[in-house]
Design a protein around this motif. Structure first.
Motif, mmCIF file in Angstrom:
data_model
loop_
_atom_site.group_PDB
_atom_site.id
_atom_site.type_symbol
_atom_site.label_atom_id
_atom_site.label_comp_id
_atom_site.label_asym_id
_atom_site.label_seq_id
_atom_site.Cartn_x
_atom_site.Cartn_y
_atom_site.Cartn_z
ATOM 1 N N GLY A 371 1.043 -1.198 0.043
ATOM 2 C CA GLY A 371 0.186 0.033 0.050
ATOM 3 C C GLY A 371 0.924 1.226 -0.093
ATOM 4 N N HIS A 372 0.268 2.262 0.512
ATOM 5 C CA HIS A 372 1.096 3.803 0.521
ATOM 6 C C HIS A 372 1.692 3.782 2.023
ATOM 7 C CE1 HIS A 372 -2.111 5.256 2.942
ATOM 8 N NE2 HIS A 372 -3.162 5.005 1.918
ATOM 9 N N HIS A 373 1.632 2.846 3.003
ATOM 10 C CA HIS A 373 2.207 2.835 4.170
ATOM 11 C C HIS A 373 1.913 4.167 4.912
ATOM 12 C CE1 HIS A 373 4.005 -0.646 2.156
ATOM 13 N NE2 HIS A 373 4.683 0.006 1.429
ATOM 14 N N CYS A 374 0.900 4.715 4.767
ATOM 15 C CA CYS A 374 0.718 6.116 5.476
ATOM 16 C C CYS A 374 1.519 6.891 5.198
ATOM 17 C CB CYS A 374 0.643 5.761 7.064
ATOM 18 S SG CYS A 374 -0.766 4.817 7.545
ATOM 19 N N ALA A 375 1.814 7.011 3.740
ATOM 20 C CA ALA A 375 3.073 8.044 3.366
ATOM 21 C C ALA A 375 2.535 8.420 1.774
ATOM 22 C CB ALA A 375 4.442 7.588 3.352
ATOM 23 N N GLN A 376 1.370 8.940 1.626
ATOM 24 C CA GLN A 376 0.814 9.176 0.238
ATOM 25 C C GLN A 376 1.884 10.080 -0.442
ATOM 26 O OE1 GLN A 376 -3.291 9.284 1.594
ATOM 27 N NE2 GLN A 376 -3.502 8.372 -0.589
ATOM 28 N N PRO A 377 2.282 11.238 0.452
ATOM 29 C CA PRO A 377 3.269 12.285 -0.324
ATOM 30 C C PRO A 377 4.328 11.539 -0.873
ATOM 31 C CG PRO A 377 2.212 13.170 1.607
ATOM 32 C CD PRO A 377 1.886 11.793 1.742
#
Length: 421
Positions: A371-377
């Motif tokens: 996933g994005h690992h809670c780091a989308q930016p």
């Protein structure tokens, strides 16, 4: 070669036996747990500590004068002292119990930020931040009219420190950044960055969720004003986190939440606050979880944090070499293990990370995060929607990496066969 011995002279295979869950199978295969960056597994001694509390001295703390309440209070405060020593804090009252890193950062954003951040003030963050060290500052900026600026990440996964220096020239009020990236594994030069921020008068907050479990952390040496981490990533229970702060700052801050336990006196129209650390611990705390975290600290101390770091460096070096040989696999983050921790985020050509994680689970019993690992930016920075992520800890070895590599090759074969239909 991976260092097989630690301060207790135990092998990794012996350490694995301390973790009950690692004896189970998934889909008929040995469980290979490579998602410790999200949440680590728990050794039996931590599980037993929770059980013992609930079975033998379950009572509220700081309130009762009867025996089991005093036992519980002593156990919680003993755990607080262990944690303070683990991070080399000067005093245990600088250790505030929270639910997790996220709550610790929000506490600072509301209690310190609400009093000190005003319209037009600058807050400096980085592009590699977890959402927990991004969203609270966005909310603070929205409430106050402050502005946010970000230190970019280069192609290798390192911070652009030249840009950081330029941003510091604008005299920010606060600088907040991760000690170690949960996606790239990048270990940032905390001591130097903190010193540079202090030189321009900024307060600093460091997200230590990925660092405290994996390396020696000395908060006095780093000189960070606030330092935050979670218990569940360092062999402890869920629901317990820590905010460390410099005492003058903590003393000057108003409480984050009001209620029981955090007061000295209460009148109908006004109240006064308890001393540190209780001023920030409203209501019944996570008693069993704090005790369990103290036992997890004991376990890590027995292994030795220097061994933990060296073990993960060697395992990461082996994984980088092993996985780099797989065609079509892209690994993100620094190539130098001195600059990174035991986290490998990667993509495989033609396979979506979620499909890849499912195949690894079903085919070889490997648990990775996708996933994005809670780091989308950060995903946006690399122009990718997601990655798969393998993360290592004290119970992993080269065999686990070999199984991961086998699973990745199987995933390639499956998708190549599907594409040929």
């Amino acid at each position: 070669m991976i260092s097989e011995k630690n301060t207790t002279n135990r092998s990794v295979e012996d350490i694995r036996r301390d973790f009950p869950i690692l004896s189970r199978q998934v889909h008929g295969k040995r469980l290979v747990f490579l998602d410790s960056a999200a949440s680590s597994q728990k050794p039996a001694v931590v599980i037993e500590a929770l059980d013992q509390y609930y079975r033998t001295y379950n009572a509220n703390v700081h309130r009762g004068v009867y025996e089991i309440s005093e036992e519980a209070t002593e156990a919680v405060e003993r755990a607080r002292l262990k944690i303070a020593r683990f991070i080399h804090a000067r005093q245990s009252k600088q250790v505030i119990f929270t639910r997790n890193t996220t709550e610790s950062i929000n506490l600072v954003a509301y209690s310190w930020g609400g009093e000190h951040i005003q319209q037009g003030d600058l807050i400096v963050l980085t592009e590699m931040e977890h959402h927990s060290n991004l969203v609270p500052w966005q909310l603070l900026a929205q409430r106050t009219g402050a502005r946010l600026e970000f230190v970019p990440v280069n192609e290798e996964g390192l911070l652009r420190l030249d840009v950081y220096e330029q941003l510091l020239q604008q005299k920010p009020k606060l600088v907040a950044f991760a000690h170690m990236s949960n996606v790239l594994g990048t270990i940032n030069p905390v001591k130097e960055m903190v010193a540079q921020a202090h030189a321009v008068g900024a307060i600093t907050l460091v997200d230590g969720a990925q660092s405290v479990p994996h390396m020696t952390v000395d908060v006095q040496d780093l000189d960070a004003d606030f330092y935050c981490f979670s218990g569940h990533k360092m062999l402890g229970p869920t629901g317990i986190g820590v905010l460390y702060g410099k005492r003058p700052l903590l003393e000057s801050m108003t409480p984050f939440m009001g209620g029981g336990s955090m007061i000295r006196t209460v009148k109908l129209h006004e109240s006064t606050w308890a001393d540190l650390p209780h001023k920030f611990e409203a209501g019944t705390p996570a008693i069993a979880e704090a005790i369990g975290l103290g036992v997890a600290v004991d376990y890590l101390n027995e292994l030795g944090m220097e061994w933990v770091r060296q073990h993960e460096k060697a395992l990461t070096a082996y994984a980088l070499k092993r996985l780099s040989a797989i065609p079509g696999l892209t690994i993100y983050g620094p190539k130098d293990v001195e600059q990174r921790g035991g986290v490998l985020s990667f993509t495989l050509d033609g396979v979506h990370p979620h499909d890849l994680a499912s195949i690894l689970d079903m085919e070889v019993g490997v648990a990775v995060r996708a996933g994005h690992h809670c780091a989308q930016p950060l995903m946006d920075r690399y122009n990718i929607p997601a990655t798969a992520r393998a993360s290592f800890y004290v119970y992993n070895d080269e065999r686990d990496v070999d199984t991961l590599a086998e699973g990745l090759q199987k995933a390639q074969e499956i998708f190549q066969a599907t594409a040929g239909l």
